[in-house]
Scaffold this motif. Sequence first.
Motif, PDB file in Angstrom:
ATOM      1  N   GLN A  33       0.839  -1.198   0.000  1.00  0.00           N
ATOM      2  CA  GLN A  33       0.000   0.000   0.000  1.00  0.00           C
ATOM      3  C   GLN A  33       0.876   1.250   0.000  1.00  0.00           C
ATOM      4  OE1 GLN A  33      -2.458   0.575   3.482  1.00  0.00           O
ATOM      5  NE2 GLN A  33      -3.811   1.959   2.383  1.00  0.00           N
ATOM      6  N   ASP A  34       0.482   2.220  -0.806  1.00  0.00           N
ATOM      7  CA  ASP A  34       1.175   3.507  -0.951  1.00  0.00           C
ATOM      8  C   ASP A  34       2.507   3.401  -1.683  1.00  0.00           C
ATOM      9  OD1 ASP A  34      -0.824   5.119   0.336  1.00  0.00           O
ATOM     10  OD2 ASP A  34      -0.151   4.256   2.225  1.00  0.00           O
ATOM     11  N   ALA A  35       2.771   2.263  -2.317  1.00  0.00           N
ATOM     12  CA  ALA A  35       3.964   2.159  -3.151  1.00  0.00           C
ATOM     13  C   ALA A  35       3.791   3.074  -4.357  1.00  0.00           C
ATOM     14  CB  ALA A  35       4.168   0.723  -3.608  1.00  0.00           C
ATOM     15  N   VAL A  36       4.892   3.638  -4.817  1.00  0.00           N
ATOM     16  CA  VAL A  36       4.867   4.479  -6.008  1.00  0.00           C
ATOM     17  C   VAL A  36       5.814   3.877  -7.041  1.00  0.00           C
ATOM     18  CG1 VAL A  36       4.203   6.597  -4.819  1.00  0.00           C
ATOM     19  CG2 VAL A  36       6.618   6.038  -5.037  1.00  0.00           C
ATOM     20  N   PHE A  37       5.477   4.136  -8.314  1.00  0.00           N
ATOM     21  CA  PHE A  37       6.320   3.618  -9.390  1.00  0.00           C
ATOM     22  C   PHE A  37       6.029   4.375 -10.678  1.00  0.00           C
ATOM     23  CE2 PHE A  37       2.445   1.191  -9.210  1.00  0.00           C
ATOM     24  CZ  PHE A  37       2.058   0.987 -10.525  1.00  0.00           C
ATOM     25  N   PRO A  38       7.062   4.591 -11.499  1.00  0.00           N
ATOM     26  CA  PRO A  38       6.828   5.179 -12.815  1.00  0.00           C
ATOM     27  C   PRO A  38       6.089   4.179 -13.696  1.00  0.00           C
ATOM     28  CG  PRO A  38       9.172   5.218 -12.232  1.00  0.00           C
ATOM     29  CD  PRO A  38       8.470   4.369 -11.229  1.00  0.00           C
ATOM     30  N   ALA A  39       5.242   4.671 -14.571  1.00  0.00           N
ATOM     31  CA  ALA A  39       4.513   3.786 -15.485  1.00  0.00           C
ATOM     32  C   ALA A  39       5.473   2.941 -16.317  1.00  0.00           C
ATOM     33  CB  ALA A  39       3.596   4.605 -16.384  1.00  0.00           C
ATOM     34  N   SER A  40       6.680   3.427 -16.518  1.00  0.00           N
ATOM     35  CA  SER A  40       7.679   2.693 -17.310  1.00  0.00           C
ATOM     36  C   SER A  40       8.199   1.449 -16.581  1.00  0.00           C
ATOM     37  CB  SER A  40       8.853   3.607 -17.654  1.00  0.00           C
ATOM     38  OG  SER A  40       9.476   4.070 -16.468  1.00  0.00           O
ATOM     39  N   GLU A  41       7.876   1.290 -15.301  1.00  0.00           N
ATOM     40  CA  GLU A  41       8.377   0.148 -14.519  1.00  0.00           C
ATOM     41  C   GLU A  41       7.376  -0.998 -14.420  1.00  0.00           C
ATOM     42  OE1 GLU A  41      11.383  -0.306 -13.767  1.00  0.00           O
ATOM     43  OE2 GLU A  41      12.186   1.713 -14.012  1.00  0.00           O
ATOM     44  N   MET A  42       6.395  -1.013 -15.342  1.00  0.00           N
ATOM     45  CA  MET A  42       5.443  -2.132 -15.440  1.00  0.00           C
ATOM     46  C   MET A  42       5.757  -2.900 -16.716  1.00  0.00           C
ATOM     47  SD  MET A  42       1.678  -0.569 -14.664  1.00  0.00           S
ATOM     48  CE  MET A  42       1.723   0.647 -15.981  1.00  0.00           C
ATOM     49  N   ARG A  43       5.705  -4.209 -16.643  1.00  0.00           N
ATOM     50  CA  ARG A  43       5.922  -5.031 -17.830  1.00  0.00           C
ATOM     51  C   ARG A  43       4.994  -6.235 -17.815  1.00  0.00           C
ATOM     52  NH1 ARG A  43       8.739  -1.425 -18.914  1.00  0.00           N
ATOM     53  NH2 ARG A  43      10.860  -1.303 -19.651  1.00  0.00           N
ATOM     54  N   TRP A  44       4.410  -6.516 -18.983  1.00  0.00           N
ATOM     55  CA  TRP A  44       3.679  -7.767 -19.155  1.00  0.00           C
ATOM     56  C   TRP A  44       4.433  -8.581 -20.189  1.00  0.00           C
ATOM     57  CZ3 TRP A  44      -1.243  -8.666 -22.461  1.00  0.00           C
ATOM     58  CH2 TRP A  44      -1.669  -9.981 -22.316  1.00  0.00           C
ATOM     59  N   ASP A  45       4.964  -9.706 -19.775  1.00  0.00           N
ATOM     60  CA  ASP A  45       5.654 -10.626 -20.667  1.00  0.00           C
ATOM     61  C   ASP A  45       4.635 -11.674 -21.091  1.00  0.00           C
ATOM     62  OD1 ASP A  45       7.166 -12.612 -21.899  1.00  0.00           O
ATOM     63  OD2 ASP A  45       8.796 -12.494 -20.424  1.00  0.00           O
ATOM     64  N   ARG A  46       4.062 -11.474 -22.268  1.00  0.00           N
ATOM     65  CA  ARG A  46       2.992 -12.366 -22.750  1.00  0.00           C
ATOM     66  C   ARG A  46       3.476 -13.799 -22.919  1.00  0.00           C
ATOM     67  NH1 ARG A  46       0.161  -8.234 -27.058  1.00  0.00           N
ATOM     68  NH2 ARG A  46      -0.724  -6.948 -25.433  1.00  0.00           N
ATOM     69  N   GLY A  93       1.587   5.680 -22.984  1.00  0.00           N
ATOM     70  CA  GLY A  93       2.652   6.353 -23.709  1.00  0.00           C
ATOM     71  C   GLY A  93       3.391   7.419 -22.905  1.00  0.00           C
ATOM     72  N   ASP A  94       3.053   7.613 -21.633  1.00  0.00           N
ATOM     73  CA  ASP A  94       3.746   8.591 -20.798  1.00  0.00           C
ATOM     74  C   ASP A  94       4.497   7.836 -19.716  1.00  0.00           C
ATOM     75  OD1 ASP A  94       4.707  10.703 -19.356  1.00  0.00           O
ATOM     76  OD2 ASP A  94       2.756  11.516 -18.793  1.00  0.00           O
TER      77      ASP A  94
END
Length: 156
Positions: A33-46, A93-94
Motif C-alpha cells: 500500500q502507498d507504493a509508487v512507481f513510474p509507469a515505465s516500470e510495469m511489464r507484461w511478458d505475454r 505512452g507517458d
Amino acid sequence: MTHDARFEDGKEAPLNLGAMDADDLKVIAALAQDAVFPASEMRWDRKADRFVVLLNRVRWEDEGRARHGTERVQSLLVFSSVQKVASQGVPQGDADTILSLLDITFEHTDAPSGHVTLTLAGDGAIRLSVEALEATLKDVTRPYKAPSGKRPSHDT
C-alpha cells in the motif's frame, strides 16, 4: 577492530513473500500500500504469462522507524499465469507518469481463475486476468530514507 553494520546483519530482513489465495494477497496488498512507481516500470511478458512492477514501497513492517525515520525499498511485485491485462485511468505512452498503488484484490471468476485488480490513486486501475492466483513481493534493494521523510496517512 570495528566493522560497519550490514543490512543482512539486522533483524529486519528483506521481504520475499508469496500469495496463492486471496487471504495471502491481503498481506502483500497491505505491505505494498502507498507504493509508487513510474509507469515505465510495469511489464507484461505475454510469452511468460507474467506481469511485473518495480515498486518503491513504504516499509510498513519496519520496527526501527522510530530510530531512523520512514524508509522505502524497491520491490518486485510479480504475478504469474497472466492471460490478459487491461487498465483504466493509466496514461498510455507517458513513461514518466508516477502511479501510486492503493490496494490489490482478487476475485474468482471460474476457480481457480480470476481477476487481480491493482487500484491506483486518481481512479486508475490495472486488471489482470489470471489462470490462478500466484503472486510474489520481493525486496530487491536496501531500504532508503523516504524522500518526503513522512509516512503516508489516510483520512477515514
